[in-house]
Scaffold this motif. Structure first.
Motif, short mmCIF file in Angstrom:
data_model
loop_
_atom_site.label_atom_id
_atom_site.label_comp_id
_atom_site.label_asym_id
_atom_site.label_seq_id
_atom_site.Cartn_x
_atom_site.Cartn_y
_atom_site.Cartn_z
N ARG A 544 0.83 -1.21 0.00
CA ARG A 544 0.00 0.00 0.00
C ARG A 544 0.86 1.26 0.00
NH1 ARG A 544 -4.78 -1.21 4.16
NH2 ARG A 544 -5.94 -2.66 2.86
N ARG A 545 1.94 1.23 0.79
CA ARG A 545 2.83 2.40 0.84
C ARG A 545 3.43 2.66 -0.53
NH1 ARG A 545 4.34 0.51 6.06
NH2 ARG A 545 6.18 -0.55 5.25
N LEU A 548 0.94 4.26 -2.66
CA LEU A 548 0.70 5.66 -2.29
C LEU A 548 1.83 6.55 -2.81
CD1 LEU A 548 -0.79 5.67 1.31
CD2 LEU A 548 -1.73 6.73 -0.73
N ARG A 566 -2.45 15.58 0.29
CA ARG A 566 -3.40 14.68 0.96
C ARG A 566 -2.84 13.25 1.01
NH1 ARG A 566 -7.04 11.12 0.31
NH2 ARG A 566 -6.75 10.90 -1.93
N LEU A 567 -2.29 12.81 -0.13
CA LEU A 567 -1.74 11.46 -0.21
C LEU A 567 -0.51 11.32 0.68
CD1 LEU A 567 -2.11 10.88 -4.05
CD2 LEU A 567 -3.36 9.67 -2.25
N GLU A 570 -1.52 10.72 4.19
CA GLU A 570 -1.98 9.33 4.32
C GLU A 570 -0.79 8.38 4.43
OE1 GLU A 570 -4.79 6.36 1.80
OE2 GLU A 570 -5.18 8.52 1.53
N ARG A 573 0.90 8.49 7.78
CA ARG A 573 0.16 7.75 8.79
C ARG A 573 0.49 6.25 8.71
NH1 ARG A 573 -5.35 9.56 8.06
NH2 ARG A 573 -5.69 7.58 7.00
N LEU A 574 0.58 5.79 7.49
CA LEU A 574 0.89 4.37 7.28
C LEU A 574 2.29 4.03 7.76
CD1 LEU A 574 -0.41 3.10 3.84
CD2 LEU A 574 -0.94 2.23 6.11
#
Ligand SMILES: [Zn+2]
Length: 582
Positions: A544-545, A548, A566-567, A570, A573-574
């Protein structure tokens, strides 16, 4: 319990496969050997003792004990059941639902052969067999050898077997397909074999499937008459005496190949039980493969005459193609193997056996005898003659060493000739290696093994798996999907049940997984499944990282800074430690 299930729980696949393949134990539950279904030099065939299945990492052959017998003996499901039931003394249901037309025909033919065998033996022992007994005595065949090899006699009447088969109620339409009986134009039947010494030919499980008949009268032609091909006899797949010899072949790790029935019997009676005969036909690849399952070392001991030597020469390349270690045994004095054992004795035979030459020296001798090595044309002819056999040696360095040896042995001193020989030997085209498949990850293997370690499935793990997206990206995704679907439907998740629902390719994957090191080490450790699950989860986050990051870059390139920001948040946070994410 269903009969098939009952049978499967009573037989041990390791001993079933072990009757055909030399198996070595390689872990607490895994046995390996050379695959009987494809050509190979190093074992990639495995048997799983706990799960009762086999799998080949080379050709992906796989299945249970019944499937194995079907493939090995080329028989139907019903016949495999029957054969296993007989071997293990399990009573078979009388009117079996599994029998099909073809199986019934083959079973009938086998029964007819059994009956014929009884009659031939009785004939030989009775008054009609006097001349045949005389012939055997003259050839020095002892009564116990006659008994052991089941030798018999087909009488002169030409009707005896037909009458017996008819009296036992075999239907007219079964007679001709057996090969034991022939039909005249007027529709009447007569025996295929008349006034002949009979050699029963067995399949590997020891049932009589054909006969060889030797003429006793000088005017009878041919000298040897064999059964035709029938639904139970495929000539190119059968070697005479293999069912008796195989145990000795394995123990001694060497097989002696002779040409005729009498040679096999004579050599065996002289104290060399590991002997088989090709029975009049040229050696075939399936025959070599049948031998290779028991040993890779072969000593070819054909007749010393010209046809025998030519046959030996032809068989060499065939044997080398199957990676056999080939030696050739020459018997002096124009004696065939049987005569040699009789006249010179077992010790002399053993000496020749142990002193048998590697095939290339034998070939070089033949080449030297055929071509004049004192001329350059002769030298080239010799090397050309030797080239195909040398090129069949799989290992390049060994090939070069043998080429060098041979040049010296033949007496070639011309550097340029040797060099060109070495070069053509070295340039052998390598066989293409199988297309590699995407590898199964270690955590993936471990998780699957742990899932299936408990009968009914590891419930704690199953509960954790639902909704994990990463599973759909794994090589084994269809196996996981099947497991999850079964669990969701409340079905017990067992290896057998899961396996039964998978397609060919996925069955292979599952077999590989269950044989893999992780499964071996951790099958019984439930904690291991949890660890694998953790690793798989982490890999999901990594994925996922990465996704992103790619999207951040894309947004930046497109000039959409708001989206990029925004990305990025996110992503941040990951990237925080797991505990903080909660
Ligand atoms: Zn294979």
């Amino acid at each position: 319990m269903d009969f098939v299930e009952q049978l499967k729980t009573s037989v041990d696949i390791v001993s079933v496969v072990g009757e055909y393949v030399r198996l070595r134990k390689s872990s607490s539950y895994r046995y390996t050997g050379l695959c009987p279904f494809h050509s190979e030099k190093t074992p990639s065939f495995s048997v799983h003792a706990a799960r009762q299945f086999y799998y080949c990492f080379g050709c992906h052959a796989k299945g249970d004990a019944i499937r194995f017998v079907m493939e090995m003996e080329h028989v139907s499901f019903y016949e495999a059941l029957k054969s296993l039931a007989e071997r293990y003394g399990i009573p078979m249901p009388k009117r079996s639902q599994y029998a099909d037309e073809e199986s019934r025909l083959r079973e009938t033919l086998l029964q007819m052969h059994e009956l014929a065998q009884e009659q031939f033996r009785a004939n030989l022992a009775g008054p009609a067999g006097e001349a045949a007994r005389g012939y055997l005595a003259k050839r020095g065949v002892a009564p116990e050898t006659i008994e052991k090899f089941g030798l018999g006699y087909a009488d002169r009447s030409g009707r005896a077997l037909v009458r017996l088969l008819e009296a036992r109620g075999f239907q007219a339409d079964r007679l001709e397909p057996s090969g034991l009986v022939r039909k005249r134009d007027d529709g009447s039947f007569y025996d295929s074999f008349r006034n002949r010494l009979m050699f029963p030919i067995h399949n590997e499980s020891g049932r009589v499937i054909a006969f060889g008949g030797r003429a006793l009268a000088a005017e009878d032609n041919p000298k040897y008459l064999n059964s035709p091909e029938t639904p139970i006899y495929r000539k190119s797949h059968v070697l005479y005496n293999l069912h008796r010899a195989k145990e000795a072949v394995r123990k001694e790790d060497r097989v002696i190949l002779v040409e005729g029935y009498m040679d096999a019997i004579g050599v065996s009676a002289a104290g060399f039980p590991a002997v088989v005969a090709s029975c009049g036909t040229a050696l075939t690849t399936p025959q070599v493969q049948a031998l290779k399952r028991h040993s890779q070392h072969i000593v070819v001991n054909f007749d010393p005459d010209a046809p025998g030597a030519a046959a030996a020469e032809r068989s060499i390349n065939l044997l080398l193609d199957e990676s056999m270690q080939v030696r050739i045994m020459d018997l002096e004095g124009e004696l065939d193997p049987d005569e040699f054992c009789q006249q010179r004795g077992a010790e002399a035979y053993r000496e020749r056996l142990n002193g048998a030459k590697g095939y290339f020296y034998w070939l070089a001798d033949r080449a030297r005898a055929r071509f004049d090595v004192h001329t350059s044309e002769g030298v080239v002819a010799v090397l050309k003659f030797l080239l195909p056999a040398v090129q069949r040696i799989p290992d390049r360095l060994e090939r070069l060493a043998v080429a060098h040896d041979l040049a010296g042995y033949v007496g070639v001193s011309d550097g340029a000739v040797i060099e060109s020989f070495r070069k053509s030997v070295a340039d052998r085209q390598e066989k293409s290696i199988e297309r590699p498949r995407e590898p199964v990850r270690a955590d993936e293997r471990g998780l699957l093994a742990a899932l299936l370690a408990e009968d009914g499935g590891n419930q704690a793990l199953l509960a954790e798996l639902a909704g994990l997206e990463v599973l759909n990206r794994l090589v084994t995704r269809r196996i996981f999907q099947t497991v999850l679907a079964m669990a969701a439907a409340g079905e017990p998740v067992t290896f057998e049940a899961v396996n039964a629902r998978l397609e060919e390719g996925d069955q292979s994957l599952l077999a590989e997984v269950l044989f893999s090191e992780e499964a071996k080490l951790h099958e019984t450790v439930p904690e291991f499944g949890k660890q694998c699950l953790e690793r798989i989860r982490r890999s999901e986050e990594q994925f996922r990282r990465a996704q992103l990051k790619a999207r951040v870059k894309e947004a930046e390139r497109a000039g959409d800074m708001a989206e990029a920001l925004r990305l990025a948040v996110e992503l941040q946070r990951l990237e925080r430690p797991r505990e903080a994410v909660g």
